[in-house]
Motif scaffolding. Structure first.
Motif, short mmCIF file in Angstrom:
data_model
loop_
_atom_site.label_atom_id
_atom_site.label_comp_id
_atom_site.label_asym_id
_atom_site.label_seq_id
_atom_site.Cartn_x
_atom_site.Cartn_y
_atom_site.Cartn_z
N ASN A 57 -5.67 -5.95 -4.44
CA ASN A 57 -7.11 -5.75 -4.33
C ASN A 57 -7.67 -7.02 -3.69
OD1 ASN A 57 -9.98 -5.84 -6.22
ND2 ASN A 57 -9.38 -3.91 -5.31
N PRO A 58 -8.72 -6.88 -2.86
CA PRO A 58 -9.26 -8.07 -2.20
C PRO A 58 -9.76 -9.11 -3.21
CG PRO A 58 -10.23 -6.07 -1.28
CD PRO A 58 -9.46 -5.66 -2.50
N ALA A 67 -9.89 -5.37 4.69
CA ALA A 67 -9.88 -4.70 5.99
C ALA A 67 -9.08 -3.40 5.91
CB ALA A 67 -9.29 -5.62 7.05
N PHE A 68 -7.94 -3.45 5.22
CA PHE A 68 -7.08 -2.26 5.06
C PHE A 68 -7.84 -1.14 4.35
CE2 PHE A 68 -4.11 0.35 2.66
CZ PHE A 68 -3.05 0.56 3.53
N GLY A 73 -8.75 3.31 3.34
CA GLY A 73 -8.83 3.64 1.92
C GLY A 73 -7.59 3.16 1.19
N GLY A 74 -7.45 3.51 -0.09
CA GLY A 74 -6.28 3.10 -0.87
C GLY A 74 -5.02 3.73 -0.31
N GLY A 75 -3.88 3.11 -0.60
CA GLY A 75 -2.62 3.69 -0.15
C GLY A 75 -1.49 2.68 -0.24
#
Ligand code: CO
Length: 137
Positions: A57-58, A67-68, A73-75
């Motif tokens: 998590n950032p 940025a990802f 989104g999540g992944g």
């Protein structure tokens, strides 16, 4: 030399929610979170021998994970190979034409030395190399 699959990392937009999922719903052992300043991430590890799940998590809403998440989104974010000599593996793979993110290994979670191979060099998969701190593993 690569010696094992150290962990698989999942980028998550809501760290506490994801921790609850892996701990409570999936019943995995929760090792705790760690802020990794060098990578601008907060990580949460769930040991699942002989590997682990890492949630990323950032840190302070910034950095590559931010940025990802914004873009995709999540992944699944990366997989990480454990190595017993990261500098030798970097040199060996650079000789073969692999591109790395950054020139040399930097501090990762658990005091490990880590570096990422650019996904362009691995069919779109972000691969981390990690040499555990002395005495770990
Ligand atoms: Co990782």
């Amino acid at each position: 030399m690569i010696t094992g699959l150290d962990h698989i990392a999942i980028a998550v937009p809501d760290l506490q929610l994801a921790i609850q999922r892996f701990m409570t719903d999936f019943g995995l052992q929760y090792e705790g979170t760690e802020d990794v300043e060098a990578a601008k991430t907060t990580t949460a590890f769930f040991p699942l021998p002989p590997t682990s799940i890492e949630l990323v998590n950032p840190l302070q809403g910034e950095g590559p994970i931010a940025a990802f998440l914004e873009k995709r989104g999540g992944g699944i974010h990366h997989l990480c190979f454990r190595t017993d000599d990261i500098d030798a593996d970097i040199a060996r793979l650079k000789d073969k034409g692999y591109q790395f993110i950054g020139d040399e290994a930097t501090p990762g979670a658990h005091g490990a030395k880590v570096i990422f191979i650019h996904p362009k060099s691995c069919d779109g998969v972000l691969v981390e190399l990690s040499q555990p701190a002395a005495g770990d593993h």
